[in-house]
Structures are given as C-alpha cells and as structure tokens.
Design an enzyme around this catalytic site. Structure first.
Site: not given
Ligand SMILES: Cc1cc2nc3c(=O)[nH]c(=O)nc-3n(C[C@H](O)[C@H](O)[C@H](O)COP(=O)(O)OP(=O)(O)OC[C@H]3O[C@@H](n4cnc5c(N)ncnc54)[C@H](O)[C@@H]3O)c2cc1C
Length: 285
Positions: A112, A141, A162, A166-167, A205
């Site tokens: 990750d 990210q 992957r 970014g979180a 998502h």
């Molecule tokens: C399989 C996977 C692995 C990941 N690994 C990493 C990593 O190694 N490092 C890292 O920095 N980040 C990681 N992430 C997290 C990622 O960076 C985002 O923070 C997270 O996926 C939310 O962003 P989004 O792409 O869904 O888009 P967004 O624009 O934030 O969300 C799009 C839609 O998804 C849904 N959604 C998103 N988040 C949520 C939530 N928390 N609760 C409910 N619904 C939600 C909502 O419907 C929203 O409108 C990972 C995510 C996934 C899916």
C-alpha cells in the site's frame, strides 16, 4: 484493554473483524459472490521491532491460510507496519520474507502507499525487491504531482500498479488541491495503465471514472481479464455487484484487526455522510 462490543459493531461496516478467522470468513463470502479479495492486517507506524515482526508473522499465517483454504485472495500491507521508520534493513527483510513465501505459494503481495513522506522510500524498496520477487506490486496515488513519472518508471520495470486517488492530507506542493484535478489525473493515469501497464488495478468507487475507463478499455480491445477493479470492503457494494455482473474482475480490499482507528477515520473523513452514521450510532446507545 478490552474493546467494547459497541466499537466492534460501529466499525463492522468497513472492517471485516478482529481476527484472521474473521478475515478468512469474509473472504470466503466475497469469493462465493464472485469477487476476489486482498487482505489487509490493520496496523501502521509501529514503534518497535517486535511489533513489526509480529505483523510479518500475521501476514505469513494469512498467506498459508489463503493457500490451505484455496481462497481467491492476496495480501496488502504497509511498510510503516513492517518497521520502515525503525530500520529500513529490517523492514526490507520482513517484506522479503512475506514476498518469498507468497511467491512459493504462487500468491501476490501489494505494498500500500502511505503519505508522501514515504513515497520515495516505498517505491525504492519495492522496486529493489521486485527484481527477485516479481509477485510484488505497488500503489500509485493520482493526487500526487509525481505520479505520472513514477508510473512510467514502474511500467519500465514491469511492476504491477494499483491506482487510487490517495487518502492522506497533502500540501499543494506535492498534491493537486482540487478534487476535479485528482479525478482528471486518475482518468489520465488509468488510461496510461490500461494501455501499457502490467495487469493494473483501478481502485476507486467513482462510478463515472470507472465507466469512462472501462469504456476506454473496450474501445481499445483491452481484454477484461487484463485489469481489475478494486473497491473497499463495505463501500459501494451495489457498484461492485454491477461490475461483476458485467463480467469485470472485482477485488475487494478487506481490512481486519484491532488497529482499526486510522483506517476507520480515513473512511469517515472521505464522506460527511459517514460521520452522520457514526453520530446516529452513538446516539442510539
Ligand atoms: C482497493 C483500494 C485500495 C486503496 N489503497 C490505498 C493506498 O494504498 N493508499 C492510499 O492513499 N489510498 C488508498 N485507497 C483509498 C483511496 O485513495 C481513496 O481515499 C478512496 O478510495 C476514496 O476515494 P474514491 O476513489 O472512492 O473517490 P471519491 O471521489 O472520494 O468517491 C467516489 C464515490 O465513492 C463513494 N465513497 C468513497 N469513499 C467512501 C467512503 N469512505 N464511504 C462511503 N462511500 C464512499 C461515494 O459514493 C463517492 O461519491 C484505496 C482504495 C481502494 C478502493
């Protein structure tokens, strides 16, 4: 300290449980539904070598159990959990032990990506180890300015990537400040990965982005088995099911373990509605 049953209930929306058995049970259900899984033993920023070794041992047990139970799953881990802040050498040895065992059992290990303070070291360590462990992949990210260059370099080395948005909270010097920029970057990097990457994972998502990328793949005759869509446990289950029904490969990221706090808080921060859900839960008690 004993955890309250209420905390377990509260976190159960995003966290599979506290034990390896919980994670394996959830994985079995996910497999039965037609998706694969990647298991994350929660934990980060450990401060002792013993904690890092203990995390390594949990991953080794997980990899054995996945094999013994014939589950369709791999593992995802963080380098601060394997002790990168304590000793880079020890962290490398921990990661190598996990990757070597996974390779022997024909499994895969995803490293990750954490905050930008770790990007350079994480990519350097994973790239160095990849020459002997090709079953090791990384995360890029889309919010980081540097990511396009990183992807080009990682693709040159044949490393599986992957892509996520970014979180972590990052300053504008290193990351795009606006969501529209992060999304545009995801779209651009996703296309680059679909065209030139080694079995990329599109981890989001974001329905609009996923539909655009899947359409792009179709328009370029990219096989549906040449990439996968990844989503987090408990988030957009409807969308996971829809992509699966359309014949896409879907992998669910399944976190488990007692150190749920930072992961849980990142999920709350991503979506204000989640904070309301927590407040409602607390008021019901
Ligand atoms: C399989 C996977 C692995 C990941 N690994 C990493 C990593 O190694 N490092 C890292 O920095 N980040 C990681 N992430 C997290 C990622 O960076 C985002 O923070 C997270 O996926 C939310 O962003 P989004 O792409 O869904 O888009 P967004 O624009 O934030 O969300 C799009 C839609 O998804 C849904 N959604 C998103 N988040 C949520 C939530 N928390 N609760 C409910 N619904 C939600 C909502 O419907 C929203 O409108 C990972 C995510 C996934 C899916």
């Amino acid at each position: 300290m004993e955890e309250s049953p209420s905390a377990a209930r509260l976190t159960s929306r995003f966290v599979a449980g506290r034990t390896i058995e919980d994670a394996l049970r959830v994985t079995r259900q996910i497999n039965q539904g037609g998706s694969s899984a990647t298991l994350d033993y929660l934990g980060e920023s450990v401060t002792t070598g013993q904690e890092a070794s203990a995390a390594r041992d949990v991953y080794l047990r997980l990899i054995e159990a996945i094999h013994a139970q014939n589950l369709n799953a791999n593992v995802s881990l963080k380098l601060t959990q394997l002790g990168i802040d304590i000793s880079e050498q020890a962290c490398r040895e921990n990661l190598a032990a996990i990757a070597n065992r996974a390779r022997a059992l024909e499994n895969f290990v995803r490293v990750d990506m954490e905050s930008s303070a770790y990007t350079e070291r994480t990519l350097a360590l994973a790239t160095a180890l990849h020459s002997s462990c090709a079953n090791l992949g990384v995360v890029v990210q889309s919010y980081l300015h540097r990511s396009e260059k990183d992807i080009e370099e990682l693709i040159r080395c044949g490393i599986r990537i992957r892509l996520c948005k970014g979180a972590y909270a990052e300053p504008p010097e290193v990351a795009f400040p606006r969501k529209s920029q992060v999304d545009a970057s995801f779209d651009k990097l996703g296309r680059l990965l679909l065209l030139t990457g080694n079995y990329p994972a599109l981890a989001t998502h974001d329905e609009k982005l996923l539909l655009a990328l899947v359409r792009f793949a179709g328009d370029h005759n990219i096989d549906r088995n040449a990439y996968e869509i990844q989503m987090l446990y408990g988030i957009r289950r409807d969308l996971q099911a829809r992509f699966r029904a359309q014949g896409h490969r879907v992998r669910v990221y399944v976190p488990f373990g007692g150190a749920w706090y930072p992961y849980f808080m990142r999920r709350l921060a991503e979506r204000p509605a989640n904070a309301y859900f927590v407040a409602r839960h607390l008021l019901r008690r």
